[in-house]
Design an enzyme around this catalytic site. Structure first.
Site, PDB file in Angstrom:
ATOM      1  N   GLU A   1       6.115  -8.850  -3.727  1.00  0.00           N
ATOM      2  CA  GLU A   1       5.136  -8.672  -2.651  1.00  0.00           C
ATOM      3  C   GLU A   1       3.743  -8.971  -3.217  1.00  0.00           C
ATOM      4  OE1 GLU A   1       4.500  -4.581  -1.430  1.00  0.00           O
ATOM      5  OE2 GLU A   1       4.021  -5.187   0.610  1.00  0.00           O
TER       6      GLU A   1
ATOM      7  N   CYS B   1       9.192  -4.346   0.411  1.00  0.00           N
ATOM      8  CA  CYS B   1       8.674  -3.073  -0.107  1.00  0.00           C
ATOM      9  C   CYS B   1       9.022  -1.843   0.750  1.00  0.00           C
ATOM     10  CB  CYS B   1       7.169  -3.219  -0.313  1.00  0.00           C
ATOM     11  SG  CYS B   1       6.454  -2.008  -1.446  1.00  0.00           S
TER      12      CYS B   1
ATOM     13  N   LYS C   1       6.381  -8.455   7.127  1.00  0.00           N
ATOM     14  CA  LYS C   1       6.768  -7.071   6.841  1.00  0.00           C
ATOM     15  C   LYS C   1       6.671  -6.216   8.108  1.00  0.00           C
ATOM     16  CE  LYS C   1       5.526  -3.361   3.539  1.00  0.00           C
ATOM     17  NZ  LYS C   1       4.495  -2.978   2.540  1.00  0.00           N
TER      18      LYS C   1
HETATM   19  O1  LIG Z   1      -1.362  -4.620  -0.466  1.00  0.00           O
HETATM   20  C1  LIG Z   1      -1.173  -4.714  -1.684  1.00  0.00           C
HETATM   21  O2  LIG Z   1      -2.079  -4.889  -2.519  1.00  0.00           O
HETATM   22  C2  LIG Z   1       0.219  -4.604  -2.192  1.00  0.00           C
HETATM   23  N1  LIG Z   1       1.081  -4.030  -1.211  1.00  0.00           N
HETATM   24  C3  LIG Z   1       1.486  -2.784  -1.304  1.00  0.00           C
HETATM   25  O3  LIG Z   1       1.132  -2.122  -2.253  1.00  0.00           O
HETATM   26  C4  LIG Z   1       2.402  -2.216  -0.254  1.00  0.00           C
HETATM   27  C5  LIG Z   1       1.612  -1.857   0.979  1.00  0.00           C
HETATM   28  S1  LIG Z   1       0.211  -0.802   0.673  1.00  0.00           S
HETATM   29  N2  LIG Z   1       3.073  -1.094  -0.864  1.00  0.00           N
HETATM   30  C6  LIG Z   1       4.136  -0.502  -0.369  1.00  0.00           C
HETATM   31  O4  LIG Z   1       4.672  -0.832   0.693  1.00  0.00           O
HETATM   32  C7  LIG Z   1       4.636   0.618  -1.270  1.00  0.00           C
HETATM   33  C8  LIG Z   1       5.859   1.351  -0.757  1.00  0.00           C
HETATM   34  C9  LIG Z   1       6.164   2.474  -1.656  1.00  0.00           C
HETATM   35  O5  LIG Z   1       5.643   2.584  -2.758  1.00  0.00           O
HETATM   36  C10 LIG Z   1       7.120   3.502  -1.210  1.00  0.00           C
HETATM   37  O6  LIG Z   1       7.767   3.314  -0.167  1.00  0.00           O
HETATM   38  O7  LIG Z   1       7.229   4.510  -1.916  1.00  0.00           O
END
Ligand SMILES: O=C(O)CNC(=O)[C@H](CS)NC(=O)CCC(=O)C(=O)O
Length: 284
Positions: free
Chosen positions: A43, A156, A115
């Site tokens: 991701e 993710c 997503k």
């Molecule tokens: O946007 C960015 O810089 C990178 N993308 C992310 O970090 C994404 C969205 S904030 N992270 C997750 O979905 C973590 C899920 C997770 O950690 C869980 O389900 O526990």
């Protein structure tokens, strides 16, 4: 149609798109040299940036995205299927999509996936995310055919929603993908279990390329990219550092696992109509 070698590229994306893509390109080349015909990146392959202003200074609509163009040329050069876990692409004046791409060995865009589930979560230690403030969620479940097997998309946080993977498996996917940037704290508690569960409950291979380590924007991600077989066994696993992991994917193992435990054909329609709503405690 026989077995093929798959690889995950693990990254630690920083705040410079060109540095991040340079690093991704070099690891994708390494994977292809090692014999991989399908390579997946995590991701946010091009940029890990949660600051809205900085993010929007660095992203464009898909048609102008130079990272995407470069990765398409690379897939063509290397003659591989390249699954870009996701890129942030501008889809409105102040909205982006967290979008995955399957690139064909001639550099064409074979499939896209936005997503679906937004990570709007407050974790321990004040770590807090509001993905929906920046990203517009997708609503379409997506599969795409590789020459060897049907691939199902997720990204993710989607990993926590089992119904998505059941829908993918029922749509014929035998290879489920979950490129990620899992947090260090939730990854340590849940990452392996959730990924193995998705493999076991659907009798599918699972491939999950991850971001790992301490990022330039201050975040810590869990790493541990994984390739898992349809019986739930780990075939390859990364540590925390950037690198490549590889494993052979034999579609016959999907059939074998589903024959041993035919749970996918035992789904039942369950009645939820008469059930009450959420339980509310009456104690003080
Ligand atoms: O946007 C960015 O810089 C990178 N993308 C992310 O970090 C994404 C969205 S904030 N992270 C997750 O979905 C973590 C899920 C997770 O950690 C869980 O389900 O526990």
């Amino acid at each position: 149609m026989g077995a093929f070698q798959a690889a995950c590229v693990q990254l630690r994306a920083g705040r410079s798109v060109s540095n991040n893509i340079d690093e991704a390109v070099s690891l994708i080349r390494q994977a292809a040299l090692g014999g991989a015909r399908f390579v997946q990146t995590p991701e946010q392959t091009a940029l890990m940036e949660l600051d809205r202003k900085m993010l929007f200074e660095n992203i464009t609509p898909e048609a102008c995205d130079r990272s995407l163009a470069r990765l398409r040329r690379l897939a063509d050069d290397l003659n591989i299927w390249l699954h870009i876990g996701s890129l942030a692409v501008r889809v409105g004046p102040d909205k982006a999509a967290n979008r995955g791409y399957l690139i064909s060995p001639t550099g064409g865009i074979a499939a896209r996936y936005d997503k679906i589930h937004m990570f709007d979560v407050d974790l321990d230690g004040g770590e807090s995310y509001r993905e929906s403030a920046t990203y517009q969620p997708g609503s379409a479940v997506a599969v795409a055919d590789l020459p060897w097997i049907r691939l199902g998309f997720s990204i993710c946080y989607d990993l926590r929603f089992a119904y998505l993977y059941r829908a993918l498996a029922r749509a014929g996917a035998g290879l489920l993908t979950a490129p990620a940037a899992f947090t260090k704290q939730t990854g340590a508690a849940h990452w392996h279990v959730l990924l193995r569960a998705r493999a076991i409950e659907t009798g599918s291979f699972v491939i999950a390329a991850a971001q790992g380590g301490h990022h330039e924007n201050g975040r810590d991600t869990f790493g541990h990219s994984l390739i898992i077989n349809p019986w739930g066994e780990i075939l390859a696993e990364a540590g925390t550092d950037p690198g490549v992991i590889q494993a052979m994917i034999d579609p016959a193992e999907v059939d074998a696992a589903r024959k041993r435990i035919p749970a996918l054909t035992h789904d039942r329609d369950i009645e939820t109509e008469g059930l009450p709503g959420p339980f509310e405690s009456t104690s003080e």
